[in-house]
Motif scaffolding. Sequence first.
Motif, short mmCIF file in Angstrom:
data_model
loop_
_atom_site.label_atom_id
_atom_site.label_comp_id
_atom_site.label_asym_id
_atom_site.label_seq_id
_atom_site.Cartn_x
_atom_site.Cartn_y
_atom_site.Cartn_z
N ASP A 492 -44.07 70.01 107.94
CA ASP A 492 -45.31 69.45 107.41
C ASP A 492 -46.07 70.42 106.52
O ASP A 492 -46.66 70.02 105.52
N ARG A 495 -44.74 70.44 103.01
CA ARG A 495 -45.22 69.32 102.20
C ARG A 495 -46.62 69.60 101.68
O ARG A 495 -46.96 69.31 100.54
N ARG A 498 -46.59 72.00 98.84
CA ARG A 498 -46.19 71.39 97.58
C ARG A 498 -47.39 70.70 96.92
O ARG A 498 -47.63 70.85 95.74
N HIS B 11 -48.90 65.40 110.16
CA HIS B 11 -48.29 65.04 108.87
C HIS B 11 -49.31 64.90 107.74
O HIS B 11 -48.93 64.75 106.59
N GLN B 70 -47.56 59.54 104.60
CA GLN B 70 -46.98 60.61 105.42
C GLN B 70 -46.70 60.18 106.84
O GLN B 70 -46.25 60.98 107.65
#
Lengths: 515, 403
Positions: A492, A495, A498, B11, B70
Amino acid sequence: MPTLETEVLVVGGGSTGAGVVRDAAMRGFSTVLVERGDLATGTTGRFHGLLHSGGRYAVKDPVAARECVVENAILRRIAADCIEDTGGLFVSTRWDDPAFGDEFLRGCRETGVPVDEVPVAEVLRREPRLDRGITRAFAVPDANLDPWKLVSACTRSASEHAARILPYHRLLGLEVHDGKVVGARVNNELTGEELEIRAELVINASGAWAGQIASLAGCVVTVLPGKGIMIAMNHRLVNTVVNRCKPPSDGDIIVPIRTVSVIGTTDVRVADPDELEVTPGEIDEMLDEGEKLVPGFREARALRVWAGARPLYTPEDVADTREVSRTHTVLDHAKRDGVEGFITITGGKTTTFRLMAEHAVDAACEKLGVVRECRTHEEPLPGSEEERFYWLGARVRAQEPVPNSEEIICECELITRSHLTEALAHGRPTGLDDVRRKVRLAMGPCQGGFCIYRATGVLHEFEHLDYRAANTALLDFLQERWKGVQPILHGDQFRQARLDDWIFQGLLAVEHLPQ
Amino acid sequence: MSELVRDSLDHCVKCTICESFCPYSRATPLFPGPKYVGPQAERFRRTGVSPDVSLDYCSGCGICTQVCPQGVKIAEINSQARAQLWEDRGIPLRNQLIARPSVLGRLGTPVAPLANWTLRNRPLRWLGERLLGVHRDAALPRFAGRTFQGWARKHVSPAAERTIVYFHACGTNYYEPAVGRMTVEVLEHNGFHVVVPPQDCCGLPLQSNGNFPAARGYVRRLAANLAPYARDGCAIVSNSTSCGLMLKREAREILEVADDDVAVVSEAMYDLCEFLLLLHQRGELRTDFKPLELTVPYHAPCQQQGHGIGKPALDLFALIPGLRAIELDADCCGIAGTYGLKKEKYEISMTVGERLFGQLRESKGDLAACDSETCRWQIEHGADIQAVHPVELLHRAYGLDAG
Ligand SMILES: Cc1cc2nc3c(=O)[nH]c(=O)nc-3n(C[C@H](O)[C@H](O)[C@H](O)COP(=O)(O)OP(=O)(O)OC[C@H]3O[C@@H](n4cnc5c(N)ncnc54)[C@H](O)[C@@H]3O)c2cc1C
Ligand code: SF4
Ligand code: SF4
Ligand code: SF4
């Protein structure tokens, strides 16, 4: 060269130095504290965050355990606002010998650590993420302790007693005349200006750097920096401090503190406390150990990793730094090295910082030939007068009943514009990283992705930084964060990185900002 | 299990997509939005005292969870946090009351004329608002005065090769028994022997009002009644899209009922239109539809969208000659089960619904279609257009109401 006069000069702005300067100021000495960086940027700001009950030391280090018992109780009274009373558990996992539990119980009883064996089923209800294979569990009064709040409350209290706190002042040299330290030369790291401080007594409270500082007066003090790494996980996997019930080793404690849970730590002897490298192997080890306490730990989101250096004073060279007692040492260099006017206080831990300060200032009184009683165990720190523990929900509660009515700068840690401007007004921080420590800016999951450009704007407006300085502050901060995030980037957080990258490189083209 | 929902907050990348889709935070400053109450505020919560009451302004519509790229289970996090909130503070009487439709149904049915008069009497509604906090203008259904169960007990479903189980839920039982009858007839027309087991509330309104323990009790009992059929390999269908979703997913994911019965029932559960479209895709749906010359705006309710099955009703409408279905894209009608009934939330609910009401009015439809009963009542209240379950149109097109 500008000159300052004081009775006591304290070197080091970690928990020890902050405790010493408060204690000395409260006992009526005129005091100055110098710290080369911002306050609590040494080991104190990089520690694990555990207010020890003493349990960790109960079996192998009874002296340290007893000190923790007493200081834990005192800090709960005088520093409640810096503490969240999470409670602590020692658990025997399937990898631990359940028989150690008996030794542990015995150790706790002998050293006075309040302890109760609790039914495993109850523990699993309270902490559903813990491994189901736990065989025994013991409750102890561990808690978490916020180092920035602690140091800032101590120095605030010291200032109220007329102490002068000088962050960003690096000690360059000690002046020794006729076998006596009479003063110090320090460098204002922000202006580059040098300053002379004349003092009757210098107290070296520079933790893992104590050897370096002592050598400036020609004294040899062996402090072994013991490197420990910690990893902060995105949310609270547990709400209680959880220790493995076994002889202390690596990665055996998870501390829930503020919005995160932190696993740690390691203990590796290093040469230089300023060079603390984190290796992939160490990270792996932490995650593996985490998995044993909390299944799924590896999949959980890891935010950042960092390392700190334990100040382990040792009379001779010792191979395993874990064998060195975790209690502290006060060295009167007159007795030891024939250098008057100079004391070193080192070793110990943040939990016992107050006691360390008391012992150091007791020694100072003796040297200065006065008798003055210590009061730090009685007088609450500023902000803790009501003896109310910190509550995790406080920032969310403060937003009620109409959240979002004030602009929120850092969404992860819920920092509003006024939090930020207040911090800027109070502490005169010199960069975004200082603001981060003061209000926990950018400490959440996005690690600055969404708040740092906003905060830069506020800094620019408020501090009247010109755009070049503001750009530099932004870039410095991003670099600093990257150091903590990069070694542990996966899942996670990758991500997130990014997306953050697109924001800063793509949208804002930060690397092309004029500096 | 409880940690699975909470863990999904890991997430979140803070993209704010959920915030821009939440119809409720747009409608009121009192609700800070899904990212705030979900993945953000959750990090500040632990069991014990809840820090935020504003979270109660989340309607539970689930749109945020659907749009999050996500996979953060935002609505589910909110729902669990709300349960904690009310566990702390005690659930208000009003929320206890309106969350038990089957109890209200049993009380109201025998005295339907009186009950309906009461529910439409202005001074009494005013009193109800003062004393109970149910907004005086909120749309309340009419008791039918007879139950669907009563009809089903007398009805003999013709023997057929395939058996299907019908979960009709409370709305059908007490307020719209005719929809239940039509559902049965449409299924029988397609060659099914329809079984209607005894059944009570699924617990959904209790769940959305934060009373998890009671909700779990209801859904367990319901699942125990349905499970034997599911174990025999029977499909279960429901025309109540939200209650069907409860059995399909929410009981496990939000209430965290780890129960065998619930697990098998959830696997066998189909939304009615979903099931009929599957039949059609296998070439097993009868298409002997007569033309219906009607313009019908269709609203897919949020809970139906929560099934993640698209909009099967529209595919079914396309099979009916003459029917002009209009797909509306407004996201929510605002009622969200019992949300819009509450005094302090009624205005918000109507603001949320305004976009849908406008589209309905513009569509100049003959009647509206929507899969959820509470949403139909809200639509009739807000847009002044008759609203029906899609099965009603299929029933009509099959010509079943003639007989
Ligand atoms: C990994 C790890 C985890 C730990 N976890 C815990 C825990 O959970 N609980 C606990 O109670 N204890 C813990 N400890 C121990 C505790 O953190 C330390 O003992 C304590 O922080 C030491 O504080 P200090 O003030 O003595 O040192 P520091 O905080 O290091 O302060 C010394 C200061 O001196 C400054 N300095 C250095 N050179 C100069 C100079 N030339 N001029 C001016 N200033 C200078 C440094 O910048 C530094 O800020 C942990 C330690 C480590 C390493
Ligand atoms: S469930 Fe609906 S009301 Fe609640 S936060 Fe999500 S989108 Fe908004
Ligand atoms: S849409 Fe999902 S990832 Fe984006 S902010 Fe909302 S919860 Fe976070
Ligand atoms: S009431 Fe209907 S449209 Fe509104 S939230 Fe619920 S299901 Fe969605």
